[in-house]
Design an enzyme around this catalytic site. Structure first.
Site, PDB file in Angstrom:
ATOM      1  N   LYS A   5     -10.027  30.054  20.922  1.00  0.00           N
ATOM      2  CA  LYS A   5      -8.592  30.237  20.680  1.00  0.00           C
ATOM      3  C   LYS A   5      -8.341  29.930  19.219  1.00  0.00           C
ATOM      4  CE  LYS A   5      -4.936  30.980  23.438  1.00  0.00           C
ATOM      5  NZ  LYS A   5      -4.969  31.655  24.752  1.00  0.00           N
TER       6      LYS A   5
HETATM    7  P1  NAD Z   1       5.068  35.966  23.565  1.00  0.00           P
HETATM    8  O1  NAD Z   1       5.047  35.493  22.166  1.00  0.00           O
HETATM    9  O2  NAD Z   1       5.053  37.418  23.843  1.00  0.00           O
HETATM   10  O3  NAD Z   1       6.326  35.313  24.324  1.00  0.00           O
HETATM   11  C1  NAD Z   1       6.547  33.933  24.344  1.00  0.00           C
HETATM   12  C2  NAD Z   1       7.856  33.665  25.055  1.00  0.00           C
HETATM   13  O4  NAD Z   1       8.009  32.258  25.214  1.00  0.00           O
HETATM   14  C3  NAD Z   1       9.083  34.149  24.281  1.00  0.00           C
HETATM   15  O5  NAD Z   1      10.016  34.678  25.178  1.00  0.00           O
HETATM   16  C4  NAD Z   1       9.619  32.856  23.668  1.00  0.00           C
HETATM   17  O6  NAD Z   1      11.018  32.904  23.404  1.00  0.00           O
HETATM   18  C5  NAD Z   1       9.301  31.878  24.770  1.00  0.00           C
HETATM   19  N1  NAD Z   1       9.295  30.494  24.295  1.00  0.00           N
HETATM   20  C6  NAD Z   1       8.688  29.993  23.197  1.00  0.00           C
HETATM   21  N2  NAD Z   1       8.980  28.686  23.063  1.00  0.00           N
HETATM   22  C7  NAD Z   1       9.770  28.357  24.110  1.00  0.00           C
HETATM   23  C8  NAD Z   1      10.397  27.154  24.527  1.00  0.00           C
HETATM   24  N3  NAD Z   1      10.257  26.030  23.845  1.00  0.00           N
HETATM   25  N4  NAD Z   1      11.163  27.183  25.659  1.00  0.00           N
HETATM   26  C9  NAD Z   1      11.320  28.324  26.349  1.00  0.00           C
HETATM   27  N5  NAD Z   1      10.742  29.498  25.999  1.00  0.00           N
HETATM   28  C10 NAD Z   1       9.977  29.501  24.897  1.00  0.00           C
HETATM   29  O7  NAD Z   1       3.814  35.254  24.286  1.00  0.00           O
HETATM   30  P2  NAD Z   1       2.998  35.740  25.576  1.00  0.00           P
HETATM   31  O8  NAD Z   1       1.828  36.525  25.104  1.00  0.00           O
HETATM   32  O9  NAD Z   1       3.920  36.288  26.598  1.00  0.00           O
HETATM   33  O10 NAD Z   1       2.422  34.345  26.084  1.00  0.00           O
HETATM   34  C11 NAD Z   1       3.185  33.465  26.903  1.00  0.00           C
HETATM   35  C12 NAD Z   1       2.260  32.445  27.546  1.00  0.00           C
HETATM   36  O11 NAD Z   1       1.269  33.124  28.322  1.00  0.00           O
HETATM   37  C13 NAD Z   1       1.477  31.582  26.560  1.00  0.00           C
HETATM   38  O12 NAD Z   1       1.299  30.306  27.128  1.00  0.00           O
HETATM   39  C14 NAD Z   1       0.148  32.293  26.457  1.00  0.00           C
HETATM   40  O13 NAD Z   1      -0.890  31.448  26.034  1.00  0.00           O
HETATM   41  C15 NAD Z   1      -0.031  32.749  27.898  1.00  0.00           C
HETATM   42  N6  NAD Z   1      -0.949  33.876  28.070  1.00  0.00           N
HETATM   43  C16 NAD Z   1      -0.745  35.067  27.439  1.00  0.00           C
HETATM   44  C17 NAD Z   1      -1.618  36.113  27.687  1.00  0.00           C
HETATM   45  C18 NAD Z   1      -1.414  37.478  27.076  1.00  0.00           C
HETATM   46  O14 NAD Z   1      -2.139  38.402  27.471  1.00  0.00           O
HETATM   47  N7  NAD Z   1      -0.456  37.679  26.192  1.00  0.00           N
HETATM   48  C19 NAD Z   1      -2.712  35.940  28.540  1.00  0.00           C
HETATM   49  C20 NAD Z   1      -2.879  34.713  29.186  1.00  0.00           C
HETATM   50  C21 NAD Z   1      -1.983  33.690  28.947  1.00  0.00           C
END
Ligand code: NAD
Length: 508
Positions: A175
């Site tokens: 990561k």
């Molecule tokens: P993203 O950047 O597309 O979206 C993140 C979201 O979280 C946004 O809506 C943002 O406003 C919100 N957010 C950020 N800080 C916040 C807070 N303090 N309180 C409430 N909401 C908050 O990110 P993503 O790719 O959707 O990832 C989201 C989660 O899923 C992360 O934990 C990431 O590690 C995990 N994840 C993502 C993927 C992927 O394929 N993108 C895969 C596995 C896990």
């Protein structure tokens, strides 16, 4: 385990499940040492040139410049709005403009009075933690966010090692990312930053070495910059397309990858619902985070008849008891150029509520899909749901876990629940190697089979129910007693990882 001032670090806390599961399987002590800390911790700095900014004046300051003549600038080309209220000033667009600058202040009609702030070089802290590669190349997301740290990336990299093993994809765990609030920088600056990151990290990346993917604050566009920079000048560059995943389908990405994490979350929820005899049609859902994972989960569940009643993100919460119009919310967040922070706030189809009230909304399912450590003990006390399906990585704290267990709220742990993303990343990597393009239906069929099978094994391990039913054989994983699902998932991961060390041995 080492402690600092008697207090465990975030990483040490995150590794508690690892140690519990390692004890339960009687893990080989040397394998435990290999997995306890990452293989490599890369910390480096990237520098880029920042463009000039237009910084809004306070009302008091602006009063001094009341009589400054409005400047006529080619608005669209001259200044790019940023989420912090500033504008990026592209000086070339001023060449054909009629402007007045007084002590560095400019009046732009319909925008306001701004101080021109000189750009220049800036440095940013960058990370890539390569946790383990015994099962395959390092694999994991790139996060651009203001609150990142070595400890956080170590925990997230280790999670990837467990997740790739659980999903049975031949990768390890990594990561990384950059400490930055990407919403406060222009597209061009983010492109330069990404190129510079790869410029510095290039020799540690590769389709058989370390394969980044999108995470918080990054997206397919950023993956395209990374791929281009990595392949630049290489004669056989088409061999290298698999160096990043999560690319746009038009340049070698996989159908279904964009929604794969959300889709995986929903496949896991479907399995849970089937077992409980619970209908998803008409059920109530609350979702935290409306980025890639949150919005895809919402869209898929909405299409299945579920009602998404509340969504919280970094900038606000919207609520509608009868269910939000999810396609309209997606439009508001992701396809509205004026919504610079891509937030659900100010969505006209719902009522704004506080974050505190969000956690209390009466619902069946809660999908945390934002950042880590959000479901604390307190929050877990407030939740009025039957299931927490962890779309985010590490959303539940230790106390949160205890309270959820006490309150008999089920949990689908992150390492299986959000493994859809890395699973389809593997399919993308395979398609790149074979120069193939699979259909979304093919991708989803494989994804469903992989997640459902491994989630079934995890449940068997949790209930100490060794059995061989069709593709599901949980006999090699059960440990002779019941365990919580998080520990069960870790047991599955560790047995698969340990087998490599035990069968291949150690190079000295
Ligand atoms: P993203 O950047 O597309 O979206 C993140 C979201 O979280 C946004 O809506 C943002 O406003 C919100 N957010 C950020 N800080 C916040 C807070 N303090 N309180 C409430 N909401 C908050 O990110 P993503 O790719 O959707 O990832 C989201 C989660 O899923 C992360 O934990 C990431 O590690 C995990 N994840 C993502 C993927 C992927 O394929 N993108 C895969 C596995 C896990």
């Amino acid at each position: 385990m080492s402690t600092r001032n008697g207090k465990k670090s975030f990483y040490e806390e995150a590794m508690e499940t690892f140690h519990r599961a390692a004890d339960l399987i009687g893990m080989n002590p040397r394998v435990r040492l290999e997995l306890e800390e990452p293989d490599f911790e890369h910390i480096f700095y990237v520098t880029i040139e920042i463009r000039d900014r237009l910084v809004p004046l306070s009302d008091e300051e602006a009063a001094e410049f009341q009589d400054i003549r409005p400047s006529s600038v080619k608005a669209a080309a001259a200044h790019e709005p940023l989420a912090n209220g500033q504008f990026v000033l592209h000086r070339r667009a001023l060449l054909e403009s009629d402007i007045e600058l007084r002590r560095g202040v400019i009046n732009i009609p319909q925008k306001g009075v701004f101080r021109v702030q000189k750009g220049g070089p800036r440095k940013f802290k960058a990370y890539r933690i390569q946790h383990n590669q015994v099962r395959g190349p390092y694999k994991g997301g790139i996060r651009f966010h203001k609150d990142v740290s070595l400890d956080l990336f170590k925990a997230l990299a280790a999670d990837m090692t467990w997740k790739t093993a659980i999903a049975e994809v031949p990768f390890g765990g990594a990561k990384g990312g950059i400490k930055i609030d990407p919403f406060n920088y222009s597209r061009e600056e983010i492109e330069h930053l990404t190129l510079r990151y790869v410029y510095k990290f290039r020799r540690f990346m590769g389709p058989f070495l370390d394969i980044p993917a999108p995470d918080v604050g990054t997206n397919p566009e950023i993956m395209a910059y990374m791929m281009r920079q990595f392949m630049d000048g290489e004669r056989e560059h088409h061999k290298m397309r698999g160096v990043v995943t999560g690319k746009d389908v038009r340049i070698g990405g996989s159908e279904g990858r964009l929604r794969a994490t959300g889709q995986g979350v929903v496949y896991c929820i479907e399995e849970w619902a089937k077992e409980k005899g619970f209908s998803l049609d008409g059920c109530r859902v609350i979702i935290q985070g409306f980025g890639n994972v949150g919005s895809a989960s919402a869209e898929i569940l909405h299409a299945m008849g579920a009602r998404v009643v509340a969504v919280n993100d970094a900038n606000g919460t919207v609520y509608r008891d009868a269910g939000l119009d999810v396609p309209a919310l997606v439009q508001h967040v992701h396809h509205n150029p004026a919504n610079l922070r891509r937030t659900v706030a100010r969505f006209p189809g719902g009522t704004a509520i506080s974050k505190d009230d969000f956690w209390r909304v009466d619902a069946d399912l809660c999908i945390p899909a934002a950042l880590g450590d959000e479901i604390t003990g307190d929050v877990a006390e407030r939740l009025r749901v039957r299931l927490v399906a962890e779309g985010a990585n590490g959303p539940t704290t230790r106390e949160g876990d205890h309270v959820l267990a006490q309150r008999k709220i089920d949990v689908i742990p992150d390492v299986i629940c959000n493994a859809g993303g890395v699973t389809v990343s593997y399919y993308e990597w395979l398609q790149n190697r074979r120069l193939e393009q699979w259909t979304e239906a093919e991708v989803n069929q494989r994804l469903a089979a992989a997640l459902k099978k491994n989630w079934a094994i995890i449940r068997d391990v949790a209930r100490n129910r060794p059995q061989h039913l069709g593709a599901v054989d949980s006999r090699p994983y059960c440990v002779g007693r019941e365990v919580d699902v998080r520990t069960a998932a870790m047991i599955v991961a560790l047995k698969r990882i340990e087998a490599h060390y035990l069968l291949e041995g150690f190079s000295q």
